[in-house]
Each structure stands twice: as C-alpha cells, then as structure tokens.
Design a protein around this motif. Sequence first.
Motif, PDB file in Angstrom:
ATOM      1  N   ARG A 196       0.680  -1.302  -0.048  1.00 48.12           N
ATOM      2  CA  ARG A 196      -0.095  -0.186   0.085  1.00 48.12           C
ATOM      3  C   ARG A 196       0.733   1.185   0.068  1.00 48.12           C
ATOM      4  O   ARG A 196       0.632   2.165  -0.794  1.00 48.12           O
ATOM      5  N   ARG A 197       2.062   1.112   0.833  1.00 46.36           N
ATOM      6  CA  ARG A 197       2.786   2.453   0.957  1.00 46.36           C
ATOM      7  C   ARG A 197       3.540   2.725  -0.310  1.00 46.36           C
ATOM      8  O   ARG A 197       3.839   3.633  -0.769  1.00 46.36           O
ATOM      9  N   ALA A 198       3.888   1.443  -0.970  1.00 47.68           N
ATOM     10  CA  ALA A 198       4.676   1.705  -2.176  1.00 47.68           C
ATOM     11  C   ALA A 198       3.796   2.183  -3.201  1.00 47.68           C
ATOM     12  O   ALA A 198       4.185   2.899  -4.176  1.00 47.68           O
ATOM     13  N   GLU A 199       2.491   1.939  -3.319  1.00 48.10           N
ATOM     14  CA  GLU A 199       1.397   2.394  -4.203  1.00 48.10           C
ATOM     15  C   GLU A 199       1.359   3.978  -4.086  1.00 48.10           C
ATOM     16  O   GLU A 199       1.336   4.760  -4.768  1.00 48.10           O
ATOM     17  N   GLU A 200       1.198   4.460  -2.654  1.00 48.01           N
ATOM     18  CA  GLU A 200       1.110   5.813  -2.316  1.00 48.01           C
ATOM     19  C   GLU A 200       2.465   6.578  -2.793  1.00 48.01           C
ATOM     20  O   GLU A 200       2.134   7.554  -3.377  1.00 48.01           O
ATOM     21  N   ARG A 201       3.487   5.851  -2.595  1.00 50.30           N
ATOM     22  CA  ARG A 201       4.905   6.639  -2.907  1.00 50.30           C
ATOM     23  C   ARG A 201       4.937   6.680  -4.334  1.00 50.30           C
ATOM     24  O   ARG A 201       5.386   7.847  -4.990  1.00 50.30           O
ATOM     25  N   PHE A 202       4.427   5.852  -5.035  1.00 46.54           N
ATOM     26  CA  PHE A 202       4.511   5.868  -6.783  1.00 46.54           C
ATOM     27  C   PHE A 202       3.482   7.022  -7.157  1.00 46.54           C
ATOM     28  O   PHE A 202       4.077   7.908  -8.056  1.00 46.54           O
ATOM     29  N   GLN A 203       2.402   6.676  -6.490  1.00 51.41           N
ATOM     30  CA  GLN A 203       1.423   7.795  -7.234  1.00 51.41           C
ATOM     31  C   GLN A 203       1.780   9.394  -6.622  1.00 51.41           C
ATOM     32  O   GLN A 203       1.548  10.156  -7.578  1.00 51.41           O
ATOM     33  N   ALA A 204       2.320   9.394  -5.618  1.00 52.78           N
ATOM     34  CA  ALA A 204       2.805  10.723  -5.279  1.00 52.78           C
ATOM     35  C   ALA A 204       3.854  11.150  -6.100  1.00 52.78           C
ATOM     36  O   ALA A 204       3.971  12.371  -6.439  1.00 52.78           O
ATOM     37  N   HIS A 205       4.905  10.381  -6.341  1.00 51.09           N
ATOM     38  CA  HIS A 205       6.083  10.471  -7.028  1.00 51.09           C
ATOM     39  C   HIS A 205       5.460  10.873  -8.708  1.00 51.09           C
ATOM     40  O   HIS A 205       5.989  11.980  -9.132  1.00 51.09           O
ATOM     41  N   ARG A 206       4.588  10.132  -9.116  1.00 51.68           N
ATOM     42  CA  ARG A 206       4.013  10.367 -10.429  1.00 51.68           C
ATOM     43  C   ARG A 206       3.407  11.817 -10.397  1.00 51.68           C
ATOM     44  O   ARG A 206       3.493  12.589 -11.560  1.00 51.68           O
ATOM     45  N   ASN A 207       2.546  12.034  -9.553  1.00 51.00           N
ATOM     46  CA  ASN A 207       1.736  13.219  -9.519  1.00 51.00           C
ATOM     47  C   ASN A 207       2.667  14.570  -9.447  1.00 51.00           C
ATOM     48  O   ASN A 207       2.436  15.346  -9.990  1.00 51.00           O
ATOM     49  N   GLN A 208       3.887  14.264  -8.700  1.00 56.34           N
ATOM     50  CA  GLN A 208       4.817  15.429  -8.544  1.00 56.34           C
ATOM     51  C   GLN A 208       5.392  15.726  -9.920  1.00 56.34           C
ATOM     52  O   GLN A 208       5.514  16.816 -10.384  1.00 56.34           O
ATOM     53  N   ILE A 209       5.720  14.542 -10.577  1.00 59.83           N
ATOM     54  CA  ILE A 209       6.149  14.875 -12.132  1.00 59.83           C
ATOM     55  C   ILE A 209       5.438  15.330 -13.104  1.00 59.83           C
ATOM     56  O   ILE A 209       5.714  16.470 -13.541  1.00 59.83           O
ATOM     57  N   LEU A 210       4.153  14.787 -13.076  1.00 62.36           N
ATOM     58  CA  LEU A 210       3.104  15.330 -13.880  1.00 62.36           C
ATOM     59  C   LEU A 210       2.890  16.915 -13.548  1.00 62.36           C
ATOM     60  O   LEU A 210       2.772  17.765 -14.517  1.00 62.36           O
ATOM     61  N   ARG A 211       2.801  17.303 -12.076  1.00 63.09           N
ATOM     62  CA  ARG A 211       2.318  18.705 -11.951  1.00 63.09           C
ATOM     63  C   ARG A 211       3.766  19.648 -12.392  1.00 63.09           C
ATOM     64  O   ARG A 211       3.426  20.843 -12.839  1.00 63.09           O
ATOM     65  N   ALA A 212       4.879  19.099 -12.148  1.00 61.83           N
ATOM     66  CA  ALA A 212       6.109  19.811 -12.517  1.00 61.83           C
ATOM     67  C   ALA A 212       6.077  20.094 -13.946  1.00 61.83           C
ATOM     68  O   ALA A 212       6.595  21.166 -14.494  1.00 61.83           O
ATOM     69  N   THR A 213       5.785  18.954 -14.733  1.00 64.17           N
ATOM     70  CA  THR A 213       5.926  19.111 -16.219  1.00 64.17           C
ATOM     71  C   THR A 213       4.802  19.863 -16.689  1.00 64.17           C
ATOM     72  O   THR A 213       5.071  20.590 -17.507  1.00 64.17           O
TER      73      THR A 213
END
Lengths: 235, 223
Positions: free
Chosen positions: A16-33
């Motif tokens: 669960r935590r891995a999925e949270e970390r992945f989604q948070a990281h991905r969202n951060q990349i999407l927002r930054a882009t």
Amino acid sequence: MNTTDDQENVVDTIVRRAEERFQAHRNQILRATDRLFAWLMAGQWIFGILVALTFSPYAWEGKTQSIHMHVWIAIFLGAAISSLPIALALLRPGWIVTRHVVAAGQMLWSALLIHLTGGRIETHFHVFGSLGFLAAYRDWPVLVTATAVVATDHLIRGLVWPESVYGIVNPEWWRFLEHAFWVVFAISILMVMCVRSLKEMRLIAERGAELEALSESEWRKTSVLERDKMEAAVS
Amino acid sequence: MSGATLARVGGSHDRAAARPRLSNGMASVAAALWLASLAVGFGVLWRYKSTPGGQGRPPVQWPAQSAIFRNPNGATLLMFVHPRCPCTHASISELARLLARVPTRLQTHVVVAEPAGVPVGWTDTELVQRAHAIPGVDVVRDEAGREAARFHAIGSGLAVLYDASGRRLFSGGITASRGHEGDSFGRERLLAALSGKPADRDESPVFGCALSSGPAAAANRGT
C-alpha cells in the motif's frame, strides 16, 4: 499463526505504501511538467511574436507599408493556442486532460511556427523537439494525442488545401500517413522509454516502502528495549 | 524523498483533487471556446496564405521597349520582386533551388521594384542581397516601376519565362502559398517549360506584396 498474520500485514502495508509513494512521485512529476509547459507556452507566444516582428513585420504596396498579417496571427492565434494549456496547467495541474491539451497545444505551436517562418524545413524540427519535451510526462498516451493532432492537421489540409502540405494539387489520399509515419517513428522509442521509466519509479517506490517498514520495525524494537530498561531501572 | 515529504505531497494532491480550482464543467466550456477560437484562427491563417494576389498577365511576346537584356540564344527568366516583401523570401529560395536543378545556364534577371520617391538605399535589403548571392542571377533595379508596367507585373514573386524568340512560355509564382517554401505546381510547371515537357498549364498564382501602390495594387490586397 500470529507471526504469519503479522508478516501478511507487513507485506500489505509495504504494498500500500509503495503504491502511495509511486502515485505521489508520479503526481509530482506530472504537476512539475505541467508547470514547465505553462512557461513554455508563454515563451513560445513571445517567441512567435518576435519571429513575426523580425521576419515579416510589414506588408507592402509599393512604398506603402502596413502591419503584416503574420504579426496579428502571432499575437491572437498564438494567445489562443497557449491560453487553455496555461489555464489548465495553473488551475488543474496533474489532471489527465491537462497534459493532453498541452500535447495538442504544443503541436499546434509547431504548425503556427512553421507558417510564421515561411515553411522553413528547419522549423519542422520543432515537432520532434516537442515530442521529446512531452515525453517528460512519462505518460505515453500523451504522445499518441500529439501524433493524432499532427496527422489530423495533415489530413484536413491535405483534403482542403493539398498544395499547402504536399506542394501538389492531387496527392494520393494516403500521403498524410507518410508524414505521420516519421512522427510515429520518433515516438515509438519515446513510448518505450516512458513505460520503462514508470517501471523504475515503481521499483524505487517499493524499495522506499521496504526501507520505511524496516526503519519502523527497528524503531519499534528500540522503543521496546528502551522501555524495558526504564521499567527495570524504576523497579 | 522522505515519508513525511511524500505524505505532504500526497495530501495536497488529495485536497486539490477534492476541490479543483476549475470544475469539469468550466473546463469543458473553456475547451469548446478554445477549439472554436483555434478553428477561426487557423481558418483565417489558411485563407490568408492560400489567397493569391493579382499577378497581371505578362505579354505573349517580349516587349520591345524593355531595357532588360534578353538572351537570343536561349531562354530568359525574369522574377519581379518587391525588395521589402517578406513573402518573397520564399520565392527567392525557390528560385535558387530551381536554378540549381536547371541543367543549362539560364539567363535570369531579378527585377527589383524601386517606386518613385523612395530614399537612396531603400532597395538595399537582405532579400536583394540573397538574390545577388544566387549564381548566375543578374539583379536589376526597376526605377519607378517602368519594367513592371511593360511586363504587366503586379505581384512580387512573379516569374516569367521567355524562349529565345521572345515568346512567353510561363508566367506565375513558384511557391505553393503565401511566403511558404516547398514544392509547388508553379515551380514544376516552370521546370516543365524549361525542359520542353508538356504541363497542364503555363501559369500559376502569385503570392506576394504589390509591386506598386495604386489601382493595380488593389487586386493584391491582403499581402
């Protein structure tokens, strides 16, 4: 039995935590882009106006000059192209629609810059540079949207005004596919890189979650030992 | 990235997802307006780029009054240009490409419009320098538009080809649209005329500024 349940709980927590970390990281990349493209859209607008002012500032009738249509096109059509991508990047960063609108806008900027520079072959490189930029989203469907916009532009103009695309009046109906092929060629590797990048992000997220679980476990052990020592000292 | 940082990022994302600053409905309306404005904008652009100017109809026989040298032993190509017309850069580029493809030396004149009353140096532009730089091209100034009048030239970028006997073989532009480089049927027809091959037509539209102001330029509005 309890030990097995504990292990399952730990694994569930890590997943669960891995999925949270992945989604948070991905969202951060999407927002930054998205933010990056908001700046790029504004920059391209200014650049387009400068190109028009530099290369075609005036139209002429003998010795009489007037503002060239390219200047107005760069100002108003350029503003129109950039408006929605910038608005969505600022108001809805990370939203799936935002990056697809950005992809469409970026390809439209390629079309406009090609017109403003008189169809110079060098300006066509903007298409391929933009595809590279869009790969920064690490979301391959965005590249499909960009390719679809290029293909649609060529298809419509090929039907309505064929000489503007192919230089001849009666091209074969499939000629737009030939142009789109080179875009597909470019994005094929970019799409593979996007998928690989996401896999690596998942791996990083899983390792991070495992480290977190390990760290938490060590902390608990240390806390129990410390508490035992304190209780022993008190008694 | 620490767990605390991730939690913070994830938390703000959740809040943003719960309360978007632009609702889906508003975004749909904005997208519809965006698409409409793009359709109008690109429509205006395409219309502008594809609308030819007035090109005149050069005489069938080389005008006897012309002071421009005509090659009696081969073809002579003229291109009338406005020295400050941005659209004509594409015509000059296409002229350079065309001459590179012509196997025999072609007597080529780029006729630069110099309207009456312009200051000295008015025709010293990058466009004229580019014309000078094309091998085998002779650049001549057309004072007060006399030669343009003799050849009935109205739009910048008009190319006219005459054979050794002074008979017109082709007249028209050699770009596919206004100020746009690339293949064009005008260039192909001119090449066909040069090589003696049959072509569907001996003319093509001209996309460029008006060489002179006045009534003739009225047909060339929009450049």
